[in-house]
Write a protein that holds these residues in place. Structure first.
Motif, PDB file in Angstrom:
ATOM      1  N   GLY A   1     -10.789  10.114  36.264  1.00 16.93           N
ATOM      2  CA  GLY A   1     -10.552   8.734  36.647  1.00 16.93           C
ATOM      3  C   GLY A   1      -9.086   8.354  36.533  1.00 16.93           C
ATOM      4  O   GLY A   1      -8.255   9.113  36.043  1.00 16.93           O
ATOM      5  N   VAL A   2      -8.787   7.169  36.991  1.00 20.44           N
ATOM      6  CA  VAL A   2      -7.424   6.632  36.904  1.00 20.44           C
ATOM      7  C   VAL A   2      -7.514   5.244  36.293  1.00 20.44           C
ATOM      8  O   VAL A   2      -8.397   4.459  36.632  1.00 20.44           O
ATOM      9  CB  VAL A   2      -6.760   6.573  38.292  1.00 20.44           C
ATOM     10  N   THR A   3      -6.603   4.969  35.386  1.00 18.91           N
ATOM     11  CA  THR A   3      -6.551   3.672  34.717  1.00 18.91           C
ATOM     12  C   THR A   3      -5.294   2.936  35.148  1.00 18.91           C
ATOM     13  O   THR A   3      -4.184   3.414  34.921  1.00 18.91           O
ATOM     14  CB  THR A   3      -6.526   3.844  33.186  1.00 18.91           C
ATOM     15  N   HIS A   4      -5.463   1.799  35.789  1.00 21.19           N
ATOM     16  CA  HIS A   4      -4.359   0.896  36.084  1.00 21.19           C
ATOM     17  C   HIS A   4      -4.489  -0.338  35.195  1.00 21.19           C
ATOM     18  O   HIS A   4      -5.588  -0.710  34.779  1.00 21.19           O
ATOM     19  CB  HIS A   4      -4.379   0.455  37.552  1.00 21.19           C
ATOM     20  N   ILE A   5      -3.356  -0.973  34.949  1.00 17.96           N
ATOM     21  CA  ILE A   5      -3.328  -2.127  34.047  1.00 17.96           C
ATOM     22  C   ILE A   5      -2.306  -3.123  34.561  1.00 17.96           C
ATOM     23  O   ILE A   5      -1.228  -2.733  35.034  1.00 17.96           O
ATOM     24  CB  ILE A   5      -2.935  -1.699  32.615  1.00 17.96           C
TER      25      ILE A   5
ATOM     26  N   VAL B   1       4.760   3.130  33.502  1.00 19.85           N
ATOM     27  CA  VAL B   1       5.086   1.721  33.292  1.00 19.85           C
ATOM     28  C   VAL B   1       6.098   1.285  34.348  1.00 19.85           C
ATOM     29  O   VAL B   1       7.185   1.851  34.469  1.00 19.85           O
ATOM     30  CB  VAL B   1       5.658   1.471  31.885  1.00 19.85           C
ATOM     31  N   ILE B   2       5.713   0.293  35.140  1.00 19.81           N
ATOM     32  CA  ILE B   2       6.601  -0.312  36.122  1.00 19.81           C
ATOM     33  C   ILE B   2       6.662  -1.793  35.799  1.00 19.81           C
ATOM     34  O   ILE B   2       5.617  -2.444  35.694  1.00 19.81           O
ATOM     35  CB  ILE B   2       6.099  -0.093  37.558  1.00 19.81           C
ATOM     36  N   GLY B   3       7.856  -2.308  35.588  1.00 20.66           N
ATOM     37  CA  GLY B   3       7.951  -3.672  35.096  1.00 20.66           C
ATOM     38  C   GLY B   3       8.842  -4.584  35.922  1.00 20.66           C
ATOM     39  O   GLY B   3       9.906  -4.176  36.400  1.00 20.66           O
ATOM     40  N   PHE B   4       8.378  -5.814  36.103  1.00 20.16           N
ATOM     41  CA  PHE B   4       9.221  -6.862  36.655  1.00 20.16           C
ATOM     42  C   PHE B   4      10.264  -7.262  35.615  1.00 20.16           C
ATOM     43  O   PHE B   4      10.022  -7.173  34.403  1.00 20.16           O
ATOM     44  CB  PHE B   4       8.393  -8.100  37.004  1.00 20.16           C
TER      45      PHE B   4
ATOM     46  N   ILE C   1      -1.024   3.266  36.743  1.00 20.25           N
ATOM     47  CA  ILE C   1       0.113   2.345  36.725  1.00 20.25           C
ATOM     48  C   ILE C   1      -0.160   1.238  35.712  1.00 20.25           C
ATOM     49  O   ILE C   1      -1.256   0.669  35.682  1.00 20.25           O
ATOM     50  CB  ILE C   1       0.328   1.697  38.110  1.00 20.25           C
ATOM     51  N   MET C   2       0.818   0.942  34.874  1.00 25.59           N
ATOM     52  CA  MET C   2       0.781  -0.282  34.087  1.00 25.59           C
ATOM     53  C   MET C   2       1.885  -1.180  34.624  1.00 25.59           C
ATOM     54  O   MET C   2       3.076  -0.905  34.442  1.00 25.59           O
ATOM     55  CB  MET C   2       0.980  -0.042  32.591  1.00 25.59           C
ATOM     56  N   LEU C   3       1.479  -2.232  35.315  1.00 27.26           N
ATOM     57  CA  LEU C   3       2.426  -3.149  35.933  1.00 27.26           C
ATOM     58  C   LEU C   3       2.599  -4.339  34.995  1.00 27.26           C
ATOM     59  O   LEU C   3       1.660  -5.091  34.750  1.00 27.26           O
ATOM     60  CB  LEU C   3       1.898  -3.602  37.287  1.00 27.26           C
ATOM     61  N   SER C   4       3.803  -4.480  34.459  1.00 26.06           N
ATOM     62  CA  SER C   4       4.060  -5.521  33.464  1.00 26.06           C
ATOM     63  C   SER C   4       5.063  -6.532  33.999  1.00 26.06           C
ATOM     64  O   SER C   4       5.845  -6.239  34.908  1.00 26.06           O
ATOM     65  CB  SER C   4       4.590  -4.903  32.165  1.00 26.06           C
ATOM     66  N   GLY C   5       5.033  -7.723  33.420  1.00 27.89           N
ATOM     67  CA  GLY C   5       5.973  -8.760  33.825  1.00 27.89           C
ATOM     68  C   GLY C   5       5.496 -10.120  33.375  1.00 27.89           C
ATOM     69  O   GLY C   5       4.362 -10.281  32.908  1.00 27.89           O
ATOM     70  N   PRO C   6       6.343 -11.133  33.514  1.00 22.24           N
ATOM     71  CA  PRO C   6       5.996 -12.477  33.046  1.00 22.24           C
ATOM     72  C   PRO C   6       4.870 -13.102  33.857  1.00 22.24           C
ATOM     73  O   PRO C   6       4.521 -12.640  34.958  1.00 22.24           O
ATOM     74  CB  PRO C   6       7.306 -13.249  33.212  1.00 22.24           C
ATOM     75  N   ILE C   7       4.309 -14.156  33.318  1.00 21.91           N
ATOM     76  CA  ILE C   7       3.210 -14.868  33.965  1.00 21.91           C
ATOM     77  C   ILE C   7       3.644 -15.364  35.345  1.00 21.91           C
ATOM     78  O   ILE C   7       4.720 -15.918  35.521  1.00 21.91           O
ATOM     79  CB  ILE C   7       2.772 -16.070  33.094  1.00 21.91           C
TER      80      ILE C   7
END
Length: 232
Positions: free
Chosen positions: A189-193, A220-223, A90-96
């Motif tokens: 392995g699994v890579t999360h970010i 990619v899962i994004g706020f 999972i790459m979890l993206s979003g603002p600070i």
């Protein structure tokens, strides 16, 4: 205070926190039928234990949480609906301040019967590289399970006068293992970010090569970019 989640191997859907049982669903044969509202109640309780009484599940985050829960419990139907590949990371993206790191720290407790991942701030990895050199790239470019926290905030690495885009090299190394070992999870392995960067900013920071390989490694899962800073 003991924060460890306990469960019985035969009933991994029943988690015990502070002597309280949380039933996340029901067993049907060898399959767990999870109940999302029950998962939310557990996550709210666990979040308060981990992060303090002020922690709460925000209503506006429930769609993101539903996608993340679907991924972690490997609900194939829901994952397909959201175009999520449960064999990737999972790459979890979003603002600070939107809660990315908090959720990744929390959600690993939802499935204690699955192999856990370690959350590592990318800044710490680069600081390690500056002191120890390229052994750090070997250390994190392997098949262990990691969540690289705050990708993009780390400085450029420098060891004995040589510059290195440390996280870019680590991600490329992990991608090679991802392709060489097609068996999901166990050998590659699994890579999360977690990251504040969007796709274009990732390309600017790490190059097109890393951006394209990330597509093969992570969902990619994004706020929403308008999500408020929950720390204020």
């Amino acid at each position: 205070m003991k924060l460890e989640t306990t469960f019985h191997p035969s009933t991994p859907h029943i988690l015990i926190e502070g002597g309280v049982e949380f039933h996340l669903g029901t067993m049907k044969g060898d399959t767990i039928l999870y109940d999302f509202p029950k998962m939310l109640r557990y996550l709210d309780a666990k979040g308060k234990l981990l992060f303090g009484k002020k922690f709460k599940i925000h209503e506006e985050d429930q769609e993101i949480l539903y996608q993340l829960c679907s991924y972690f419990i490997k609900d194939e139907i829901s994952c397909a609906k959201f175009n999520i590949d449960p064999t990737k990371g999972i790459m979890l993206s979003g603002p600070i301040g939107c809660g990315k790191t908090t959720l990744m720290k929390l959600l690993r407790h939802l499935v204690p019967h699955h192999r856990p991942y370690e959350i590592i701030p990318t800044r710490n990895i680069v600081f390690g590289f500056n002191n120890l050199g390229y052994s750090i790239i070997e250390q994190y470019g392997n098949s262990n399970f990691y969540c690289f926290d705050d990708l993009g905030v780390e400085p450029e690495g420098k060891h004995f006068g040589k510059d290195c885009n440390v996280m870019g090299e680590i991600l490329l190394s992990r991608h090679e293992l991802f392709l060489k070992n097609p068996v999901p999870e166990r050998s590659r392995g699994v890579t999360h970010i977690t990251t504040n960067l969007n796709a274009e900013e990732i390309e600017d920071r790490y190059g097109n090569r890393v951006r394209s390989r990330l597509r093969e490694m992570v969902n990619v899962i994004g706020f929403d970019k308008t999500t408020k800073d929950k720390r204020k």
